[in-house]
Structures are given as C-alpha cells and as structure tokens.
Write a protein that holds these residues in place. Sequence first.
Motif, PDB file in Angstrom:
ATOM      1  N   ASP A  45      37.015  25.272  30.808  1.00 36.74           N
ATOM      2  CA  ASP A  45      37.714  25.719  29.608  1.00 36.74           C
ATOM      3  C   ASP A  45      36.715  26.298  28.616  1.00 36.74           C
ATOM      4  O   ASP A  45      35.749  25.625  28.218  1.00 36.74           O
ATOM      5  N   TYR A  46      36.948  27.521  28.202  1.00 34.69           N
ATOM      6  CA  TYR A  46      36.132  28.170  27.182  1.00 34.69           C
ATOM      7  C   TYR A  46      37.012  28.469  25.971  1.00 34.69           C
ATOM      8  O   TYR A  46      38.195  28.761  26.099  1.00 34.69           O
ATOM      9  N   GLY A  47      36.405  28.408  24.824  1.00 38.58           N
ATOM     10  CA  GLY A  47      37.156  28.624  23.590  1.00 38.58           C
ATOM     11  C   GLY A  47      37.263  27.344  22.788  1.00 38.58           C
ATOM     12  O   GLY A  47      38.334  27.008  22.271  1.00 38.58           O
ATOM     13  N   LEU A  48      36.138  26.608  22.655  1.00 42.15           N
ATOM     14  CA  LEU A  48      36.112  25.356  21.900  1.00 42.15           C
ATOM     15  C   LEU A  48      36.310  25.663  20.417  1.00 42.15           C
ATOM     16  O   LEU A  48      35.509  26.373  19.801  1.00 42.15           O
ATOM     17  N   THR A  49      37.371  25.119  19.853  1.00 42.18           N
ATOM     18  CA  THR A  49      37.778  25.482  18.495  1.00 42.18           C
ATOM     19  C   THR A  49      38.071  24.236  17.682  1.00 42.18           C
ATOM     20  O   THR A  49      38.669  23.284  18.185  1.00 42.18           O
ATOM     21  N   ALA A  50      37.668  24.251  16.419  1.00 42.31           N
ATOM     22  CA  ALA A  50      38.048  23.202  15.474  1.00 42.31           C
ATOM     23  C   ALA A  50      39.295  23.650  14.727  1.00 42.31           C
ATOM     24  O   ALA A  50      39.418  24.829  14.352  1.00 42.31           O
ATOM     25  N   THR A  51      40.229  22.727  14.517  1.00 39.96           N
ATOM     26  CA  THR A  51      41.472  23.065  13.815  1.00 39.96           C
ATOM     27  C   THR A  51      41.853  21.962  12.851  1.00 39.96           C
ATOM     28  O   THR A  51      41.402  20.816  12.969  1.00 39.96           O
ATOM     29  N   HIS A  52      42.690  22.338  11.893  1.00 39.84           N
ATOM     30  CA  HIS A  52      43.349  21.377  11.007  1.00 39.84           C
ATOM     31  C   HIS A  52      44.839  21.711  11.031  1.00 39.84           C
ATOM     32  O   HIS A  52      45.219  22.888  11.051  1.00 39.84           O
ATOM     33  N   TYR A  53      45.661  20.676  11.033  1.00 40.50           N
ATOM     34  CA  TYR A  53      47.106  20.860  11.120  1.00 40.50           C
ATOM     35  C   TYR A  53      47.757  19.896  10.147  1.00 40.50           C
ATOM     36  O   TYR A  53      47.406  18.715  10.077  1.00 40.50           O
ATOM     37  N   PHE A  54      48.708  20.418   9.370  1.00 40.64           N
ATOM     38  CA  PHE A  54      49.428  19.613   8.380  1.00 40.64           C
ATOM     39  C   PHE A  54      50.909  19.636   8.727  1.00 40.64           C
ATOM     40  O   PHE A  54      51.465  20.702   9.034  1.00 40.64           O
ATOM     41  N   ARG A  55      51.547  18.476   8.688  1.00 42.55           N
ATOM     42  CA  ARG A  55      52.973  18.403   9.002  1.00 42.55           C
ATOM     43  C   ARG A  55      53.635  17.319   8.169  1.00 42.55           C
ATOM     44  O   ARG A  55      53.045  16.259   7.921  1.00 42.55           O
ATOM     45  N   GLN A  94      55.183  22.665   8.374  1.00 39.75           N
ATOM     46  CA  GLN A  94      54.045  22.741   9.282  1.00 39.75           C
ATOM     47  C   GLN A  94      53.104  23.846   8.804  1.00 39.75           C
ATOM     48  O   GLN A  94      53.552  24.884   8.327  1.00 39.75           O
ATOM     49  N   SER A  95      51.821  23.581   8.942  1.00 41.41           N
ATOM     50  CA  SER A  95      50.834  24.597   8.582  1.00 41.41           C
ATOM     51  C   SER A  95      49.592  24.396   9.439  1.00 41.41           C
ATOM     52  O   SER A  95      49.181  23.254   9.696  1.00 41.41           O
ATOM     53  N   GLY A  96      49.019  25.508   9.906  1.00 43.77           N
ATOM     54  CA  GLY A  96      47.862  25.446  10.791  1.00 43.77           C
ATOM     55  C   GLY A  96      46.644  26.140  10.208  1.00 43.77           C
ATOM     56  O   GLY A  96      46.747  27.153   9.511  1.00 43.77           O
ATOM     57  N   PHE A  97      45.471  25.581  10.511  1.00 41.36           N
ATOM     58  CA  PHE A  97      44.187  26.113  10.078  1.00 41.36           C
ATOM     59  C   PHE A  97      43.268  26.150  11.298  1.00 41.36           C
ATOM     60  O   PHE A  97      43.277  25.219  12.108  1.00 41.36           O
ATOM     61  N   ALA A  98      42.488  27.186  11.435  1.00 34.48           N
ATOM     62  CA  ALA A  98      41.605  27.276  12.601  1.00 34.48           C
ATOM     63  C   ALA A  98      40.384  28.119  12.261  1.00 34.48           C
ATOM     64  O   ALA A  98      40.414  28.982  11.358  1.00 34.48           O
ATOM     65  N   GLY A  99      39.307  27.865  13.006  1.00 32.58           N
ATOM     66  CA  GLY A  99      38.113  28.691  12.937  1.00 32.58           C
ATOM     67  C   GLY A  99      37.981  29.498  14.210  1.00 32.58           C
ATOM     68  O   GLY A  99      38.802  29.421  15.118  1.00 32.58           O
ATOM     69  N   LYS A 100      36.949  30.270  14.286  1.00 34.82           N
ATOM     70  CA  LYS A 100      36.708  31.086  15.457  1.00 34.82           C
ATOM     71  C   LYS A 100      36.174  30.221  16.589  1.00 34.82           C
ATOM     72  O   LYS A 100      35.357  29.321  16.374  1.00 34.82           O
ATOM     73  N   PRO A 101      36.615  30.454  17.823  1.00 35.16           N
ATOM     74  CA  PRO A 101      36.123  29.646  18.944  1.00 35.16           C
ATOM     75  C   PRO A 101      34.600  29.750  19.075  1.00 35.16           C
ATOM     76  O   PRO A 101      34.005  30.804  18.825  1.00 35.16           O
ATOM     77  N   TYR A 102      34.025  28.624  19.487  1.00 32.17           N
ATOM     78  CA  TYR A 102      32.575  28.591  19.722  1.00 32.17           C
ATOM     79  C   TYR A 102      32.331  28.762  21.218  1.00 32.17           C
ATOM     80  O   TYR A 102      32.885  28.031  22.038  1.00 32.17           O
ATOM     81  N   ILE A 103      31.469  29.757  21.587  1.00 30.96           N
ATOM     82  CA  ILE A 103      31.220  30.029  23.007  1.00 30.96           C
ATOM     83  C   ILE A 103      29.755  29.861  23.392  1.00 30.96           C
ATOM     84  O   ILE A 103      29.390  30.046  24.548  1.00 30.96           O
TER      85      ILE A 103
END
Length: 947
Positions: free
Chosen positions: A368-378, A420-429
């Motif tokens: 799996d490639y595309g390691l990403t940090a996210t924040h999610y609010f619900r 619902q609301s989503g937050f994300a950064g750019k994937p780390y490769i």
Amino acid sequence: MMTISTAHLRALYLLSGTAMALLATGPAWAAPVGPETIKPADPVPAPDQDRSGNQDKDRIEKQDDDIVVNGRRHAVQDTQNAQIRSSSFVSIISGEELRAQPQQNLADLLTRLPGVNSSVDQSRNAAATGEAQYLSIRGLDTAYNAYMLDGVRLAQTDARTRAISMNLLSPFSVAEARVNKAPTANFDGDAIAGVIDLRTASAFNLPAGHVQIRAQGQVAGRAAARGQNPWGGTAQIETAQRLGNLGIYASVYYGLKHTLGESTAMQHDWEKYDNKIPGMIRDNLDNISPRGVQWNVFRNRIERLGGTLNLDWKGEDLDLYSYTTYGRYKLKSWMDQTALRQTDLAPGQINPNPGNTGSYDAAGFRADYGLTATHYFRTEHSNQELFSTKFGGQSRIGDLTLDYHAAYSRGEQDYPLRIQSGFAGKPYIGTADNSGLAITRMVTSIGDRTSPQVVLTDAARAALLNLSTLKQWYVTQQFENTWERRLEGQLDATWKLADQGLESIAAGAKAEGTKRYANSLGDDGALQYYFPLANGSNAPRYDAQGPSVAAIPGEMLGGFMHNSAQVPIKLLDTKFIEDQVRRLSTPKLAGLNPVKLKENRLDGKEQRIGAYAMATFRTGDLTVIPGVRFEHNRFEGTYWQSNEKTGNGFVTTARSYNQWLPSVIASYRPSDRVVYRASVRRSYSRPAFDLLLGPTEVSLSDDGTLSVFIPNPNLDAQTAWNVDASVELKGEGTDFFSISPYYKRINHVLFSTGTTNAGGDLNVWGTSSPIKVNGVETSTLDTSGKGDVYGIELVGRYSFRDLPGLFDGLGVGGNITLQRAQAKVFVNGQWRGQRMPQAPRLMYNVELFYNHGGFQAALNYNYTGDKLYDLRSSRPDTYIQPVSKMNLMLGYTLGKHVAIGASIENLLNAHTYWATTSQRPAYLSNDRKGGYIETGRVYSLNLSYSF
C-alpha cells in the motif's frame, strides 16, 4: 461441547458453593419454615391465583403503611416471592435494586438477570457513551423480544429492527422489571426469546402519603482525567397518595451526564497479504494484512427527562386505572478522529505496483502506497421520545372476571443534525520532494492487539504529524427521522369454576394498529460542500483550501488511552463547525431536487388481531395451564420506487400471514417455597418493516432482459418451538436457588441484528440465485435456515449465618448461563453452520453483599463472553470480545427517612466494547464496527429522603 476457561472456574465454584449451602439447609426447602425461624417480613405468598392472567394485576403490594428502613432487602424478598408464585418462567428485579446500582441505563442494569445480556450499535458511536442500548434473552437477537410497559406494547422507533432501545426509559421510572421467558397464551405470541415487561408504581403498592426525593451526583473519571466536563446528576421526586378508593402515583425525573470515550480501530477492512493464495479472505486468517490505524475521542452529553402519572380506583366489584409515562433521551455526541491511512496518490505521485495501479507488488504481496494523515469530525446527536398511556379496568361479576384496556403509545427517533467534516494532508511516499515514484509503503504493526501502530520513519513523522498541513476539504450534514404510533385494545374474560380439577377458563382478544414513518436525507452527499481547490487541481482531498486543523479553534487532548495516538488529537470547537454547516451546507437545501426528499421515505401500516383461550387445571400441588393463541398480521408499506421502465414514483405493497401458537405450562409446588416447572410453547418473530416491505429494484439490460430484485417478497416469520424447565427454591430471608435448562428449535432463520435507525450493517443473508418468474429474472432472499438454542441457567443467593460481630450480614449471590445458539444459513452460495448474533456462550454475575444495621454494601462483577456481531460473506465475520464490569455500592440508612450512598461503576477500568475481525483478539475491527473502546470509571453520590 461446552467448555469453560480456567479464568471462569472461580465463578462456577462460587455459585456451586452457594448451591450446596442452600441445599444444606435441608428442611427449609422441603416444607414451610416455623415461626421461630421467620422474621415478620419473610412469609412467602401463596401461588399466584390471578384468574384473569392479566399481567397488570399481580403487582406486589406492601403489607403495611410503614416506611421500610432496609427497603432493598425487602425488595429482594418481594421479587423472589413473586417469582415463586408466578404461573410461568419469570425473572424479576425491583426498582429499588435497579436504583441501587451506579448505572442509569436499563440495558446495563437488566444484565444482572440470568440469561440476559446487552448490546450496543457502535455505528452511531453509542458504545462510546459507556451505555448499552439493547437486550438479548437466552442467546437470541434483540428483535426476538416483545417489549411492554405497564402491559402496553411499546412503539418502535428503529427502522431496521423490532428491538426497542432501552435509552428511552430510566430506572427512576420503573418500579419492577420482569423477563418472562415462557409467557402463557394471554401474552402476545411474537416473543421467541421472551417478554421484557417493565412496570411503573401504583399508589396501592406504596405507603399512604408517601413522598420520596432522590438525588444523585456523578463524576466521569475519564473525562476528568482529560480535562473535559465530567459532571452529571439526576433528581427525582415521587409521591403516592390515597383519597378513599382513589390512589394517585406521580413521579418526575431529570438527569444530565457527561462522559468521554476513547477508541482505537483499524482504518480499513483487512485484506489478503499474499494475493496468490486462492480462496476468500475468510478462508485463511493467517493471510490477512492491516491497513492503517485511527484514534477516536467521543465527547458525550446525555440528558434524560421523564415522568409517570398513575391513577387507580379500587371498588368492591370494579377497579379502574390510568397509567401514563413519558420519557425523553437526548444525546449530543461529538467525535474527533485522527488516523494514519492509505489513500489514493496525489497528482505527480506514482504507484510502483504493476501498471502503476493496484495494491499488490509484482510478487503478489500487499503493498500500500499513499500513507496519509487525516482528521475527521462527526456528530451523532439524537433525540428519542416515548409516550405511553393506558386506560382500563377489571369487573368482577360473581365467578366471572373481565379485564379490559385501551392504550396508545408513540415513539420517535430523530437525528436532527448529523455533521461530518474531513481534513487531510498530502500522501507521504518517501521521496525527497514527495513526488515521483513512491518508495515508502504503509506498514501496520499489530504487536499490541488493542493499540496497533503504523511504522514511521523520522522523515515520515515530520511530514505527516504537522496539523497545519491537514486542510479541510468538505463539510456536510444529514437528517433522519422515524416515528411510530400504536393503538391497541384488549378484553380478557376469566371464569372461576372450582378449587380443584378444571379451576378456571380464560379467553380474550386483542386488536392493534400501527402507523409508522421514516425518512432520511444526505447519505448520498446531496448536502456536501467541497472547499475550493488549489490551481485547478482535480484531487480535492489533498489540495482543498479549507482551514487547517491547526487554524480552527479548539483544544489539544491532554492524553489518550494507552498513549497510542500517533497523530496529535485536537478537539475542534463544535460551534465553529456548526457555523460552517449553516453557511456552506444548509444553503444547498434550497436548490435540492425535490425527488431527493422522497427517495428514502417509507410510510407503513400494520394491523394485528389476536385471540386466545386457556384453562387452568389443578390437582393437589400440580397446576397445568394449556392454551392456544391465534394471531393475524397484515403489513402495508408505501415507498419511493425507481423503475427504469415505468418511471419513478410511490408504490404500495402489502403482506399478511397467520400464526397458531399452542402452549402448555405445568407447575408442581410441594410447598410454598419450592416449585418445579415445565413448559412447551410455539412462538414467532415478525420481520421488521423495511426488511419485509423494502423497495423493489428493477433494471433493464442491454439485451432487453428485465431483472427484478425483491428484497423479501416471501419472507417468512421466524417460528420456534420452545421447551423450558426449572426448579426454584426459596429459603430464609433472601436465600434463593434455581436451575433452568431450555431448548429452542427455530425455523425460517434470518440474521438481522438490532441497530439504530438506518445505521450500521443490515445483516440479512439468503439465496441470491436468480430464478425465472413469468420470463423475468428475479432474485430474492431465503428464510429456509434452521437453528437450535440450548442452555442452562443457574441462580443462587445465600446469606451466611451465625457470623460474629461486624461479619453478620455477609452474603453471596450470582447467576451463570451456559448456552449454544447455532443456525444453518445460506451465505455466498453455500450453507454455513453459524453462531447466532448477540449470543454469548457464557454469561455470569457474581455479587458479594453486606447488610448490617443501617449499612449496606455490594461488590458485583458481570461477565459476558464473546458473541457474533455481524455475518459477512467473503470476509471474516465480526465478533465482540468478552466484556466485564465490576461495580461497588455503599449505602447507609439514617433512621426512617434518609439514606445516603456512594458507588463506583467500572471499578477495574475495563473496556466497554471490543470488536474484532474474526474471533481472534489480535485482529482489531475497522472503525464502523467499533474497534476497542474505553470510557473509564464513573463515581456517584446518592441521597434520598422519604416523608
């Protein structure tokens, strides 16, 4: 074969010792005990002589008008006496016992009864409140129960199940709770598992002029430790007044509590590690791979409000009554989630797997490639309401007794604003400029089964864990609403014939009509707002220009369960997100296609007519009650139907079926303190509304073939033959022992677990092979599965005698249920032998109690073994791992009027929920199944004043 782990043998030894101690008392079980050994409050009433069989007429009445100082002990005795004299298999717990516990939720409280366990739907964050929702009896799903309040069937508010959420009722509104596991023919027949029978108080059950005020203060330990609002409390006042023949009971309560839950879960479903190994994922659990981790924090505000007004008028030949109860449950739940997960690569990033796509490398291993940090609010705010009122009476005309009532109940469940609301950064490769061919794959370690970790290099940490890089890319809202209105009327007639032989004949009829409504909006993203993209990008998750997590008001969480959160957790300011919804999402309602408001609407009607006849035969100490019940059911539903051939619009379908339900219950009482029982009965369970009458899917293929999928056009009611037996023994004081084996043979098995309105998994499985109907290819479900449930319950309570000094008053009690619930169901093209949902194989309660002078104390421990949560086709099933809880209660009575107490819930700080992929504890479930949840301890102080 039933096996028990070594860890549970101690509880078995304890209860076995209790049983031996009880039996060792000898003559106390065999014959009435003499006056020298019985205290004035101890006499056991004669067997229940209620000729009508009406479930409202065997309320326990006090024998005097004095305030009982040690009310809890007398409450235990009263319920034991009522259980001994009852005409069927019933477990009873009094309101006094319920209110002595630290919990405020009936589902948790009633697990103290043998054979009863609770469950919760975590798809709506419910497990993170620290409270359960549903009740299961003897290894059967929550929908197999009938639910009654003061003899009235409760309105249902869940769209996908007939289970009733216990959130709606507070122990402050209940005077007594009964679980009737082998109801007689005068009860509704749709109770394969049994009847949850809740009863409020009557003025004639309480001392005249009774007034009591109760207050409770609470502190949630986990919330306090994290610097969040930990406070809660409940207040109740009740009064019982008698004006001649008229009795008035009134009660109101209000409760508010705050809790904090924390959980860890896998971010995605598990996948195959070696893709070259054939077969389904479920076929080889040693060949599965995790895919990222998430960490969740749940802030909860729970509000309960309710009241009861009961009027009773007792005459010489006529009794009249009116029982009315209202309950409201209001939950505000805010979830903040951080995660390290695998996502699609951003523009300019290249997947090194074959074809620059997919998730497996050239050798066939997971990559799996595309390691990403996210924040999610619900948010999961919900409002639930229940109103129930009943008017009726009893007329006595010589040897004829008539019982009659009319009743109305209304239940509503509303999700007024689901954000619902989503937050994300750019994937780390892993490359220097984070672009080009990816070189760093995501690897997840499960060395700690409840705290998995994503393996990170220092460079990955620096790139991923900066909250200023997590940008908001969407915000949305959803709405859901379900309500049901229920009317019923019933007439019972009992004719007393003799004291022996054919003692009485009873017959009756009942009619009920139900109207229900359900609708939802927003699941398909109709109200979703996406933030603008940078530089015309087509990858909104990575280049959206919404505010960052760091820029949004809020506070950093001061700690986390096991210190395992790899991405810092910020609790976002809820008013900030709500304001975004008002500005950005809500305006989309004005331009919404009106069809969207109709697509999920379901209007339904249900009618049921039932009639029964039963007789009571008595010869010496033996009583036999044969009976037969007939029920006719009709369902009708109107819903929006999408049809490519005829166009879209509302359609109405209907279904009806009949059930004959014979039963016979025998009781043998060689003394007032011993009863042997045996029962055989037939029962059934009605399918939930939108399982039975869901929309039909019609499609037209390119070659002109018309295909129709009808979810359940011939869905049968589940039926069962039930065999029960028991021996019940009443000793001195509160000593009691019983043993109860049981067996159920179930036909037309359909797996559909209790969930909240339109949430969670719909676990319905059957044949999906197409068949030809008039030249049209039609697919349907199948209910030809069969199941078996068998088990045994052991109950014991014993007070040690002749102990010196302060040790006087020590006792031990508990119950154990061992059971198996298996079924053969058709899944994924094959028959599968399968455990039934919500059916633990081992449950037990153990309690050490102490009563000396005005002081009372109890230490109890509840254990529920692992159970199936959902049934899946190609993937491993989801299981709930064992859950246990220890509670400590202390109390002291000051004179006749004042009682004070303190308690600690979850003394051992154990987890409240733990879902896994398969039965293996090492394989933590993904987020929507719940993962691993802790809610901490709850500390309570109690005060009551009676005058």
